[in-house]
Scaffold this motif. Sequence first.
Motif, PDB file in Angstrom:
ATOM      1  N   ARG A  79      30.662 -48.605  36.698  1.00 42.03           N
ATOM      2  CA  ARG A  79      30.969 -49.142  38.031  1.00 42.03           C
ATOM      3  C   ARG A  79      29.738 -49.764  38.671  1.00 42.03           C
ATOM      4  O   ARG A  79      29.837 -50.808  39.329  1.00 42.03           O
ATOM      5  CB  ARG A  79      31.546 -48.043  38.916  1.00 42.03           C
ATOM      6  N   ALA A  80      28.565 -49.153  38.471  1.00 43.46           N
ATOM      7  CA  ALA A  80      27.325 -49.712  39.022  1.00 43.46           C
ATOM      8  C   ALA A  80      27.003 -51.048  38.361  1.00 43.46           C
ATOM      9  O   ALA A  80      26.606 -52.011  39.038  1.00 43.46           O
ATOM     10  CB  ALA A  80      26.171 -48.732  38.827  1.00 43.46           C
ATOM     11  N   GLU A  81      27.183 -51.127  37.049  1.00 40.56           N
ATOM     12  CA  GLU A  81      26.942 -52.386  36.344  1.00 40.56           C
ATOM     13  C   GLU A  81      27.923 -53.459  36.809  1.00 40.56           C
ATOM     14  O   GLU A  81      27.558 -54.625  36.952  1.00 40.56           O
ATOM     15  CB  GLU A  81      27.055 -52.178  34.839  1.00 40.56           C
ATOM     16  N   ALA A  82      29.172 -53.060  37.053  1.00 37.78           N
ATOM     17  CA  ALA A  82      30.177 -54.005  37.534  1.00 37.78           C
ATOM     18  C   ALA A  82      29.808 -54.518  38.922  1.00 37.78           C
ATOM     19  O   ALA A  82      29.933 -55.711  39.201  1.00 37.78           O
ATOM     20  CB  ALA A  82      31.558 -53.353  37.561  1.00 37.78           C
ATOM     21  N   ALA A  83      29.319 -53.626  39.767  1.00 38.62           N
ATOM     22  CA  ALA A  83      28.919 -54.034  41.118  1.00 38.62           C
ATOM     23  C   ALA A  83      27.722 -54.981  41.080  1.00 38.62           C
ATOM     24  O   ALA A  83      27.553 -55.806  41.982  1.00 38.62           O
ATOM     25  CB  ALA A  83      28.577 -52.798  41.952  1.00 38.62           C
ATOM     26  N   ALA A  84      26.935 -54.882  40.014  1.00 40.87           N
ATOM     27  CA  ALA A  84      25.773 -55.763  39.859  1.00 40.87           C
ATOM     28  C   ALA A  84      26.151 -57.105  39.238  1.00 40.87           C
ATOM     29  O   ALA A  84      25.282 -57.945  39.020  1.00 40.87           O
ATOM     30  CB  ALA A  84      24.706 -55.074  39.013  1.00 40.87           C
ATOM     31  N   GLY A  85      27.445 -57.284  38.943  1.00 39.56           N
ATOM     32  CA  GLY A  85      27.908 -58.572  38.455  1.00 39.56           C
ATOM     33  C   GLY A  85      28.328 -58.625  37.003  1.00 39.56           C
ATOM     34  O   GLY A  85      28.674 -59.695  36.504  1.00 39.56           O
ATOM     35  N   ASP A  86      28.332 -57.503  36.297  1.00 34.69           N
ATOM     36  CA  ASP A  86      28.731 -57.485  34.890  1.00 34.69           C
ATOM     37  C   ASP A  86      30.248 -57.353  34.800  1.00 34.69           C
ATOM     38  O   ASP A  86      30.806 -56.268  34.991  1.00 34.69           O
ATOM     39  CB  ASP A  86      28.040 -56.321  34.173  1.00 34.69           C
ATOM     40  N   ASP A  87      30.924 -58.460  34.505  1.00 32.04           N
ATOM     41  CA  ASP A  87      32.389 -58.463  34.448  1.00 32.04           C
ATOM     42  C   ASP A  87      32.935 -57.577  33.329  1.00 32.04           C
ATOM     43  O   ASP A  87      33.960 -56.915  33.498  1.00 32.04           O
ATOM     44  CB  ASP A  87      32.916 -59.887  34.273  1.00 32.04           C
ATOM     45  N   VAL A  88      32.267 -57.581  32.176  1.00 32.55           N
ATOM     46  CA  VAL A  88      32.736 -56.757  31.059  1.00 32.55           C
ATOM     47  C   VAL A  88      32.674 -55.283  31.433  1.00 32.55           C
ATOM     48  O   VAL A  88      33.609 -54.521  31.159  1.00 32.55           O
ATOM     49  CB  VAL A  88      31.911 -57.054  29.782  1.00 32.55           C
ATOM     50  N   ALA A  89      31.597 -54.862  32.077  1.00 38.84           N
ATOM     51  CA  ALA A  89      31.487 -53.468  32.511  1.00 38.84           C
ATOM     52  C   ALA A  89      32.578 -53.138  33.523  1.00 38.84           C
ATOM     53  O   ALA A  89      33.102 -52.020  33.534  1.00 38.84           O
ATOM     54  CB  ALA A  89      30.111 -53.196  33.113  1.00 38.84           C
ATOM     55  N   GLY A  90      32.942 -54.109  34.356  1.00 38.81           N
ATOM     56  CA  GLY A  90      34.019 -53.889  35.318  1.00 38.81           C
ATOM     57  C   GLY A  90      35.350 -53.625  34.637  1.00 38.81           C
ATOM     58  O   GLY A  90      36.091 -52.711  35.020  1.00 38.81           O
ATOM     59  N   TRP A  91      35.654 -54.426  33.609  1.00 40.68           N
ATOM     60  CA  TRP A  91      36.898 -54.213  32.867  1.00 40.68           C
ATOM     61  C   TRP A  91      36.854 -52.901  32.099  1.00 40.68           C
ATOM     62  O   TRP A  91      37.849 -52.176  32.024  1.00 40.68           O
ATOM     63  CB  TRP A  91      37.174 -55.381  31.916  1.00 40.68           C
ATOM     64  N   ASP A  92      35.690 -52.586  31.516  1.00 39.29           N
ATOM     65  CA  ASP A  92      35.542 -51.302  30.822  1.00 39.29           C
ATOM     66  C   ASP A  92      35.753 -50.130  31.781  1.00 39.29           C
ATOM     67  O   ASP A  92      36.373 -49.137  31.434  1.00 39.29           O
ATOM     68  CB  ASP A  92      34.164 -51.193  30.175  1.00 39.29           C
ATOM     69  N   ALA A  93      35.235 -50.262  32.990  1.00 35.69           N
ATOM     70  CA  ALA A  93      35.399 -49.201  33.993  1.00 35.69           C
ATOM     71  C   ALA A  93      36.871 -49.014  34.350  1.00 35.69           C
ATOM     72  O   ALA A  93      37.341 -47.880  34.466  1.00 35.69           O
ATOM     73  CB  ALA A  93      34.580 -49.517  35.241  1.00 35.69           C
TER      74      ALA A  93
END
Length: 96
Positions: A55-69
């Motif tokens: 979630r932290a990586e997604a908030a920093a702009g990583d779209d793949v991490a957002g989908w993984d989350a």
Amino acid sequence: MRTFVAGQEAHGDFEFAELALGIDVDLFRGPLEFETDGERDARQDAARDILADLRAEAAAGDDVAGWDALYADALTRTVPFLRSARALRPMTGEAA
């Protein structure tokens, strides 16, 4: 036939999905076989930490991490059919 994902050989469907998605399904969903309370607590703690990182990586702009989350979070809300079926006890009494 051998299957490779990102240079690593996948030995079966579950390992292929784990390598392709980058998510350990058993970590977030739970294993299909029995686990002790201590094992479950440790697995859930690790899953919470990893989910927080994603979630932290997604908030920093990583779209793949957002989908993984999102996927990992959805897995935490599932109960494998085999594990839930084993938890059912046979009925006893007159109605059985």
